[in-house]
Design a protein around this motif. Structure first.
Motif, mmCIF file in Angstrom:
data_model
loop_
_atom_site.group_PDB
_atom_site.id
_atom_site.type_symbol
_atom_site.label_atom_id
_atom_site.label_comp_id
_atom_site.label_asym_id
_atom_site.label_seq_id
_atom_site.Cartn_x
_atom_site.Cartn_y
_atom_site.Cartn_z
ATOM 1 N N MET A 1 -2.472 7.807 -1.598
ATOM 2 C CA MET A 1 -1.918 6.734 -2.426
ATOM 3 C C MET A 1 -1.221 7.272 -3.680
ATOM 4 O O MET A 1 -0.523 6.535 -4.364
ATOM 5 N N LEU A 2 -1.422 8.556 -3.981
ATOM 6 C CA LEU A 2 -0.891 9.124 -5.211
ATOM 7 C C LEU A 2 0.503 9.692 -5.010
ATOM 8 O O LEU A 2 0.809 10.281 -3.969
ATOM 9 N N ALA B 1 4.220 3.259 3.078
ATOM 10 C CA ALA B 1 3.477 2.491 2.075
ATOM 11 C C ALA B 1 3.800 2.987 0.671
ATOM 12 O O ALA B 1 4.319 4.098 0.473
ATOM 13 N N SER B 2 3.486 2.168 -0.311
ATOM 14 C CA SER B 2 3.742 2.514 -1.707
ATOM 15 C C SER B 2 2.832 3.657 -2.156
ATOM 16 O O SER B 2 1.748 3.864 -1.615
ATOM 17 N N PRO C 1 -4.480 -3.492 -0.076
ATOM 18 C CA PRO C 1 -3.092 -3.054 -0.259
ATOM 19 C C PRO C 1 -2.296 -3.964 -1.194
ATOM 20 O O PRO C 1 -1.489 -3.487 -2.000
ATOM 21 N N VAL C 2 -2.513 -5.266 -1.103
ATOM 22 C CA VAL C 2 -1.823 -6.202 -1.988
ATOM 23 C C VAL C 2 -2.237 -5.963 -3.436
ATOM 24 O O VAL C 2 -1.405 -5.932 -4.346
ATOM 25 N N ASP D 1 -0.025 4.806 7.839
ATOM 26 C CA ASP D 1 -0.032 4.983 6.396
ATOM 27 C C ASP D 1 -1.347 4.453 5.859
ATOM 28 O O ASP D 1 -2.154 3.887 6.606
ATOM 29 N N TRP D 2 -1.587 4.634 4.567
ATOM 30 C CA TRP D 2 -2.908 4.357 4.006
ATOM 31 C C TRP D 2 -3.303 2.886 4.085
ATOM 32 O O TRP D 2 -4.494 2.562 4.098
ATOM 33 N N THR D 3 -2.346 1.958 4.167
ATOM 34 C CA THR D 3 -2.698 0.530 4.197
ATOM 35 C C THR D 3 -3.502 0.184 5.453
ATOM 36 O O THR D 3 -4.398 -0.669 5.418
#
Length: 492
Positions: free
Chosen positions: A62-63, A93-94, A149-150, A220-222
């Protein structure tokens, strides 16, 4: 220790064996309702720990590592391992620019909610029944996991809030399950049943860590949160239809098993419905022995649980895919030894007629001092990857032995109030999860091996103190205040 207690302390298991359990023939374990409960509750704790630890691996992905040079996230201390090529569709993902302090608060925020519902969970499960309290507690955690995730996209503060709410839901689970086992677990099967039940927590860690790494790698991480959230929904459906609060309310239990369970417990459960001897509970030294041991053990456990993936990445240089698998190894050993120790503990009590207090203290010593020794050793082997992973694995594996030590001692000293006692001890034992990651990240801002040695020193020292305190003050028999209303009044 009171004179009356010392007279029975050394012979608690034989008396129980001769007194209650010879009157009713032991019900077979195979296809029994009590072992069915153990398996389904194990699945529940699998879900609980999957939802708790998946963020530890997802956090690595996520980083925004391209902007983390100031906090040493762009490279590891040790030479990095060869990273396999990631699929091109990955990283959709973000990613976020969170410093080490923010990461520590995010990883520790779960426990700020978790600590709030420990004692209420024990009280409510005793008053209204443990089945639905545990069921809805985990269901709430599942819902907020799906929203993770949101929340992360909205900002770190929103993610922290969601993790706190997840903790509130999970906080009732262990007290509720202890209340249920007080009605379901025959005394001489406690170690077996409870280790089967709680091995799900270890399996949740073992499976979710590598699986989270693979999900991050290929998707992805989500998806980490979506996959484990869906598993949690499946568990809630099974729990709702297959589990009941006690043998007397179970519609499909055999009469032989119902009689076996209720008869074996009749001399241990309080007859004072609704009365809770709070003063006697809070001034009970055997309870505080469990509190200190539980707090000490969890300091090491939660430090590794939340920060081992970070250590594997930032110090040892393992990729996200390797990270999850290697971070899971310590918990595989822990799960195996937890189950084996449960079998051995009940064998020593039932067949060899060892006093309960001797078994609990012996298993606690091994399960607390052993991890401290190998945790210290892990800090002194530098970049020797093989020894680092080996020592961390042995450290956590030996911790599994304590599952048959202080960890289930609540049911020995006060089965009628086991849920409340677990709520009290787990309240204190949650504090390491709240402050441990924050302190550890503050101590490891530069991610040097010397900084991580300090983290390991602190954890080992706390473990040693807890083992010594429990050895001095732990007990293995039902306390007088836990037997009924009159005893409670006398204690006051």
């Amino acid at each position: 220790m009171e004179r009356g207690e010392s007279d029975t302390e050394g012979d608690d298991t034989p008396l129980l064996h001769r007194g209650n359990e010879e009157k009713v023939q032991r019900a077979p374990a195979c296809c029994s309702s009590r072992y069915g409960l153990a398996l389904l509750s194990s699945f529940g704790f699998f879900v609980v720990y999957s939802l708790r630890v998946n963020l530890s691996v997802a956090m690595v992905d996520m980083l925004n590592n391209t902007h983390q040079s100031d906090t040493n996230h762009s490279s590891s201390v040790c030479p990095a391992h060869a990273n396999p090529a990631r699929p091109k569709h990955n990283h959709t993902a973000s990613v976020y620019d969170w410093d080490s302090k923010t990461q520590g608060w995010i990883l520790g925020s779960f426990f700020y909610g978790y600590i709030l519902t420990q004692i209420p969970g024990g009280y409510l499960s005793g008053r209204f029944g443990p089945k639905w309290l545990m069921g809805f507690g985990i269901l709430g955690t599942v819902v907020f996991t799906l929203l993770t995730p949101v929340a992360a996209d909205l900002g770190a503060s929103y993610l922290i809030a969601v993790r706190v709410l997840e903790g509130i839901g999970e906080g009732v689970t262990f007290p509720a399950m202890y209340t249920m086992w007080a009605a379901w677990a025959p005394p001489l099967e406690r170690s077996r049943l409870l280790t089967i039940s709680y091995i799900g927590a270890h399996l949740g860690t073992v499976i979710s860590l590598p699986l989270s790494g693979e999900i991050c790698f290929y998707l992805d991480w989500t998806y980490v949160f979506y996959v484990f959230g869906a598993v949690g929904l499946v568990w809630f459906f099974l729990w709702s239809f297959l589990v009941f609060d006690s043998p007397n309310t179970h519609p499909r239990i055999s009469e032989r098993e119902r009689l076996y369970i209720t008869t074996s417990l009749k001399n241990e459960l309080s007859t004072s419905a609704g009365y809770i001897p709070w003063r006697a509970i809070l001034t009970s030294m055997p309870l505080w022995a469990i509190v200190v041991a539980h707090f000490s053990y969890n300091w090491t456990f939660y430090t590794l649980l939340t920060l081992l993936p970070t250590y594997m990445n930032d110090v040892l240089g393992f990729s996200i895919q390797q990270n999850g698998m290697l971070s899971a190894l310590p918990y595989i050993g822990c799960a195996v030894l937890a189950v084996l120790s449960g079998q051995l503990a009940d064998y020593l009590r039932e067949t060899c007629l060892y006093p309960t207090v001797v078994v609990r203290k012996s298993f606690s010593i091994v399960g607390m001092i052993g991890p401290a020794v190998f945790l210290l050793a892990a800090g002194f082997i530098g970049c020797n990857y093989t020894l680092a992973v080996t020592f961390l694995t042995i450290s956590s594996a030996l911790g599994g032995v304590s599952a048959s030590g202080f960890n289930i001692n609540h049911l020995d000293i006060a089965p009628s109030y086991a849920g409340i006692l677990l709520g009290i001890t787990n309240t204190f034992a949650t504090i390491p999860g709240m402050v441990g990651p924050v302190i550890a990240r503050e101590l490891t801002k530069q991610n040097t091996i010397e900084e991580w040695q300090t983290v390991f020193y602190i954890a080992a020292a706390i473990n040693l103190f807890g083992a010594a305190f429990y050895t001095l003050f732990g007990r293995g028999t039902v306390q007088p205040w836990a037997m009924g209303h009159n005893h409670g009044r006398n204690q006051r």
